[in-house]
Design an enzyme around this catalytic site. Structure first.
Site: not given
Ligand code: CA
Length: 404
Positions: A181, A277
């Site tokens: 990440h 998203e």
């Protein structure tokens, strides 16, 4: 190698009348997602926030493999002459012609930590590259106390073999001993500032920093080409907030693009199991992670309180459950395929397709999956100077996607 995509069957499907008997380019077909959601009890905040009607491109188009000679390419952007500058995760760049000729690796970049999801990541060239030859990139930087997402800049040498005077201009602290990440995308806005995405480093111990205004993790960041906070940033002058932050509450942002008409900044990020998203980013707003999410933990547990909506936290424009893993994205502003105008194209990793979203009034009204038959992990996509789309895959391919 040429891979024909469109067919007469698809053309006819694109003209199917919907249930109300009205012809509609964006709402005539069933959703492209047919798999069960991970979280069937999680309901969208508004109609059309997920599993929107499918759509089909009617213009004959093709995805052509230009080369398979890249090694874990991660970021792609156009040079002024139409050639493509590509990063490779291990720490080098390549220049590729639109005929598929690949240069030798460009060296001279600072060391990267290329374990896990790290390495040399997003890349952009200066709007004045033709005269100053400046290149800006994001990478995971090794540090004594771990590693972090950093931004570098340097000048492409006249012989195109190396980056000269490479300099690290920004570090999204704190460092962390992990390899997941990093975010890693970069754009240059109309004022000439760099817009960068980071991630929250995945682990439960760092995750809450996505909500902290005094951390570089899980953010969209806006800095000058010298690495300083950009003027007009939302938290400038606010106590205990970093002035370089632009938005917060993000998980792992690998998609950034400016809308060609509105100029708005759009963003995509990975959820955990479900909950990927797309957001329209407004400065200073909180996009919710990990407080709200449409995803669940990989273990199957709920994330936090297991809530999807909360006052003061922004709802995504669109989400996916199960995940498609949205990586690089671009809006289409060319005329080669008129029906694609202002659509959003996203490379997906686990989804293994190029995703097309039709967007009207900031809402998604149609979804299509392109090149699914290629079984590639699409890492980044950009629009070339010739108006074609160019996409790179983890497996080392560069595709040109354009009308036939
Ligand atoms: Ca969110």
């Amino acid at each position: 190698m040429i891979v024909p995509i469109s067919s007469l069957g698809l053309v006819l499907m694109g003209l199917t009348l919907d249930a109300c008997g009205q012809q509609s380019a964006g709402s005539g077909l069933a959703s492209v997602e047919t798999k069960e959601p991970n979280s069937p009890n999680y309901k969208p905040a508004f109609a059309g926030q997920t599993r929107i009607a499918g759509t089909k491109t009617t213009t004959p188009y093709e995805g052509k493999v230009l080369t398979e000679a890249l090694t874990s390419p991660w970021g792609i952007t156009s040079l002024p002459d139409g050639r493509l500058l590509v990063t490779q995760r291990e720490g080098s760049m390549r220049i590729v012609t639109t005929a598929g000729k690949v240069s030798e690796p460009i060296t001279g970049l600072p060391a990267v930590n290329s374990s896990g999801q790290g390495g040399l990541l997003g890349v952009r060239v200066d709007p004045d590259f033709a005269t100053n030859r400046m290149v800006y990139w994001v990478f995971s930087e090794p540090r004594p106390d771990g590693n972090l997402t950093a931004v570098g800049k340097g000048k492409l040498s006249a012989d195109e073999k190396k980056i000269e005077n490479a300099k690290v201009i920004y570090e999204a602290t704190p460092a962390y001993k992990g390899n997941l990440h990093y975010g890693g995308r970069i754009l240059i806005d109309k004022q000439g500032n760099l817009v960068i995405s980071t991630g929250e480093r995945s682990d439960l111990v760092t995750r809450p920093q996505a909500q902290s205004l005094n951390s570089g993790l899980g953010k969209v960041i806006r800095i000058t080409k010298e690495g300083k906070p950009a003027s007009g940033n939302p938290f400038v002058g606010q106590a205990d907030a970093r002035p370089e932050l632009y938005s917060y509450g993000h998980r792992n942002v690998q998609s950034l693009a400016f809308h060609p008409v509105t100029g708005d900044l759009w963003e995509g990020e990975f959820g955990p199991r479900g909950g990927d998203e797309i957001n329209r980013i407004q400065p200073g707003k909180n996009y919710g992670w990990p407080t709200i999410t449409y995803g669940i933990e990989y273990s199957g547990q709920k994330v936090g309180e297991g809530i999807q909506q909360k006052e003061g936290l922004e709802q995504p424009v669109y989400y996916w459950d199960p995940s498609v893993s949205p990586s690089g994205m671009t809006f289409y502003s060319a005329n080669n395929v008129p029906e694609w105008k202002n659509n959003l194209f996203i490379g997906t990793l686990s989804g293994m397709h190029v995703l097309r979203l039709v967007i009207e009034n900031n809402k998604v009204v149609g979804e299509e999956r392109l090149l699914s038959d290629q079984l590639q992990r699409f890492r980044d996509i950009t629009q070339g100077k010739d108006g074609a789309l160019y996409a790179i895959t983890d497996q080392g391919r560069l595709y040109r996607i354009d009308k036939k």
